[in-house]
Enzyme design. Structure first.
Site, PDB file in Angstrom:
ATOM      1  N   LYS A   1       0.842  -1.210   0.000  1.00 48.85           N
ATOM      2  CA  LYS A   1       0.000   0.000   0.000  1.00 48.85           C
ATOM      3  C   LYS A   1       0.873   1.256   0.000  1.00 48.85           C
ATOM      4  CE  LYS A   1      -3.573   2.702   0.271  1.00 48.85           C
ATOM      5  NZ  LYS A   1      -3.385   3.770   1.191  1.00 48.85           N
TER       6      LYS A   1
ATOM      7  N   ASN B   1       0.815   4.219  -2.844  1.00 49.20           N
ATOM      8  CA  ASN B   1       0.684   5.654  -2.594  1.00 49.20           C
ATOM      9  C   ASN B   1       1.839   6.440  -3.214  1.00 49.20           C
ATOM     10  OD1 ASN B   1      -1.516   4.845  -1.129  1.00 49.20           O
ATOM     11  ND2 ASN B   1      -0.987   5.980   0.710  1.00 49.20           N
TER      12      ASN B   1
ATOM     13  N   TYR C   1       1.526   9.440  -5.855  1.00 48.30           N
ATOM     14  CA  TYR C   1       2.175  10.759  -5.800  1.00 48.30           C
ATOM     15  C   TYR C   1       2.724  11.126  -7.175  1.00 48.30           C
ATOM     16  CZ  TYR C   1       2.371  11.511  -0.685  1.00 48.30           C
ATOM     17  OH  TYR C   1       2.062  11.763   0.630  1.00 48.30           O
TER      18      TYR C   1
END
Length: 630
Positions: A345, A349, A353
């Protein structure tokens, strides 16, 4: 439940008469070949039982929808019971317990049953007694057994199959999602006087149309309401508060229960918690969840890791709420042991970004570098979406660029100060720790940090004013889509490179194709590219080494270089896109300038260097001031 001859059918029928619930005998659902095998005195194998258990699992789901039922089933092993619970139904287990001699005597008196007494030994050998079941002594009379069971049913406190702690945006959305899938759930939120009061109750009150949500503001009562083994999902902030909540839970839960951390905890912390709780017999599932509020409500992407046994216990419930891929399969995949789920996870992320920043840079060059209106940008992006570059983030960017307050684009009134949570920085730190090149995604994190320096940026913009000059559209318009696609392929390559290195180092055996499939729906970085990667990772561990993407990289590099050059010349910062083309050029350069770096290091620090064609363990040092040519 219990071995053959323990009285399941007799007691089941009596319970049916007493309660009005219909009674079913699991033996009636055996395929004919199973009946024939047992009638011949041949014990069933696990393979024989599996189709039978699958049938019963489906029936249990149907019976629960119709108000409930009583089932007599041997359910000898824990694996069998997991299959029976696969629909996520709330089951009260009653184990009819007796010694082998008593049961053998009863079986010998039984007439017309296809299970011969000779198979009793195999039944006892297979039996795994569930700790969470009510144990009923069969030496009692049937009437006394009935009384005993009815007493336990009347006094039971467990009314829910699943519990959720933390009724914030994600927790409440997941609770509603699960309740709508006919799972009876208990929800709990801490009480802070004047700040957080009756939060769980307010959720239930706000959604009277959703049945099956039981709210609590006392932890002990919340835990008592859950069927064992208890399954508790924590949706609370990462950090010390997780450990505090675990400590409170340990005072009220039992061995064999499952705790799931659905927040964005650091994977190293999760690894410690998995190991610590495992010593106490508590299953800890460290699970990444992506999709935001909408995903949590309609179907998120789930990345569980940690205790495999704990995952199997909660799997039926998670499958119900997860997003579904194009084939209807849940966008959920058991990632691996320890903190693997939270690590995956975290990398998700990090790619997120990069994806967001690439879109911001494309927007900047189109609007401020080329002078395109928001309407023109949306039209262009829509054409990209319709020609292989579609993604959730591209969709929401088009929505944002189409949103007006009165005559003003709302985006123009939003302060240019972007927040970041821990996952972005953690990814950068992990890449550094494990020696993985991460420049483009590091740039995405750095850009958010720079954005936070608003006051300083404003002052420096006056100190170093840039002359605005529009880029002629014909110069780069055709290259924009190729540059966008290329930058995204690079950011995905980098993210999966970190997954590969850490997975190998920690021996997690990560399945990249399954991870990519999990990310095709429900999550923030879902896209058509991700759909391609499901197939790419079946034959390759790297986007750059994939034959399927070779042509895309070869064409995209020129477009990306052209767009980055034009953007920088026009004074537009392009940190991720420029770092992406630099990464590509660096990774595809056979003879780099690192030889000069090594010479410099040797010059000032006598760090030594290696020579071409020499053994890897042989090093050299030169006194660079003594030049034989001088």
């Amino acid at each position: 439940m219990g071995v053959s001859g323990s009285g399941k059918t007799t007691i089941g029928k009596k319970l049916s008469e007493n309660t009005g619930f219909p009674f079913y005998d699991a033996d009636d659902f055996h395929p004919k070949k199973n009946v024939a095998k047992m009638s011949s005195g041949i014990p069933l194998t696990d393979e024989d039982r599996m189709p039978w258990l699958e049938i019963l699992s489906g029936k249990l789901g149907d019976w629960e929808k119709n108000g409930g039922a009583i089932l007599a089933c041997s359910a000898l092993k824990e694996d069998y019971r997991k299959v029976l619970e696969r629909q996520g139904v709330l089951i009260d287990w009653f184990f009819l317990k007796g010694d082998k001699e008593l049961i053998a005597e009863r079986m010998n008196r039984r007439k017309g049953h296809y299970m011969p007494p000779d198979l009793l030994n195999s039944q006892f050998e297979a039996l795994e007694i569930p700790r969470y079941a009510h144990h009923i002594d069969i030496e009692q009379t049937p009437d006394k057994i009935l009384e005993d069971i009815m007493s336990k049913l009347e006094n039971k406190k467990a009314v829910s199959s699943f519990g959720i702690i933390g009724m914030g945006v994600m927790g409440s959305s997941l609770a509603l999602n699960m309740a709508e899938k006919n799972v009876k759930i208990s929800v709990y939120n801490r009480t802070l006087e004047g700040v957080e009061e009756k939060v769980a109750q307010k959720l239930a009150d706000a959604h009277p149309e959703v049945e099956g949500i039981l709210p609590f503001d006392k932890l002990s009562e919340f835990v008592e309401s859950l069927a064992q083994p208890r399954k508790i999902l924590m949706m609370i902030p990462a950090g010390q508060i997780i450990d505090q909540q675990i400590a409170r839970l340990l005072t009220v839960i039992d061995k064999g229960d499952v705790i799931i951390d659905g927040g964005n905890s650091h994977f190293e912390d999760s690894t410690k918690r998995v190991k610590y709780l495992g010593t106490s017999g508590i299953h800890y599932v460290a699970m990444g969840i992506s999709g935001g509020k909408e995903g949590a409500r309609k179907g998120p992407s789930l990345m569980p890791g940690g205790s495999k046994e704990g995952f199997e216990l909660v799997k039926p419930y998670l499958e119900k709420i997860a997003a579904k891929d194009k084939n209807g399969k849940p966008c959920m995949h058991y990632v691996g042991p320890e903190g693997a789920g939270h690590f995956v996870k975290m990398v998700h992320n990090s790619i997120e970004y990069g994806e967001m920043q690439v879109l911001a840079e494309i927007y900047a060059i189109m609007r401020f570098g080329m002078g395109m209106s928001p309407e023109e940008i949306v039209k262009t992006m829509k054409s990209w979406s319709n020609s292989g570059s579609g993604s959730y983030l591209l969709e929401i960017t088009m929505d944002i660029l189409s949103y007006y307050e009165g005559k003003e684009l709302l985006l123009d009134n939003i302060l240019d100060l972007a927040d970041q949570k821990g996952t972005g920085g953690w990814s950068v730190s992990s890449a550094s720790k494990y020696g993985v090149p991460y420049a483009p995604l590091t740039a995405a994190v750095t850009t958010r940090v720079i954005s936070s320096l608003k006051e300083k940026r404003s002052k420096l913009s006056k100190r170093f004013p840039r002359k605005k000059s529009l880029i002629p559209r014909e110069n780069i318009e055709k290259a924009l889509k190729g540059a966008y696609d290329m930058a995204r392929m690079v950011t995905h390559e980098i993210g999966f490179s970190l997954l590969r290195k850490v997975g190998e180092t920690e021996q997690w055996e990560l399945d990249f194709s399954e991870i990519a499939r999990t990310w095709t729906e429900g999550c923030i970085i879902r896209s058509e590219l991700m759909g391609k990667l499901v197939e790419v990772f079946k034959t390759s561990f790297s986007l750059l080494e994939s034959d399927q993407l070779m042509k895309d990289f070869d064409q995209g590099k020129d477009d990306l270089a052209e767009v980055v050059g034009a953007g920088l010349k026009a004074g537009i910062a392009m940190p991720v896109m420029s770092a992406s083309i630099n990464y590509f050029y660096g990774m595809t350069t056979a003879e780099s300038t690192a030889n000069l770096i090594q010479a410099q290091r040797d010059y000032f620090g006598a760090h030594t260097y290696r020579k071409k064609g020499e053994p890897a363990d042989k090093s050299f040092h030169t006194d660079w001031k003594i030049n034989p040519k001088k």
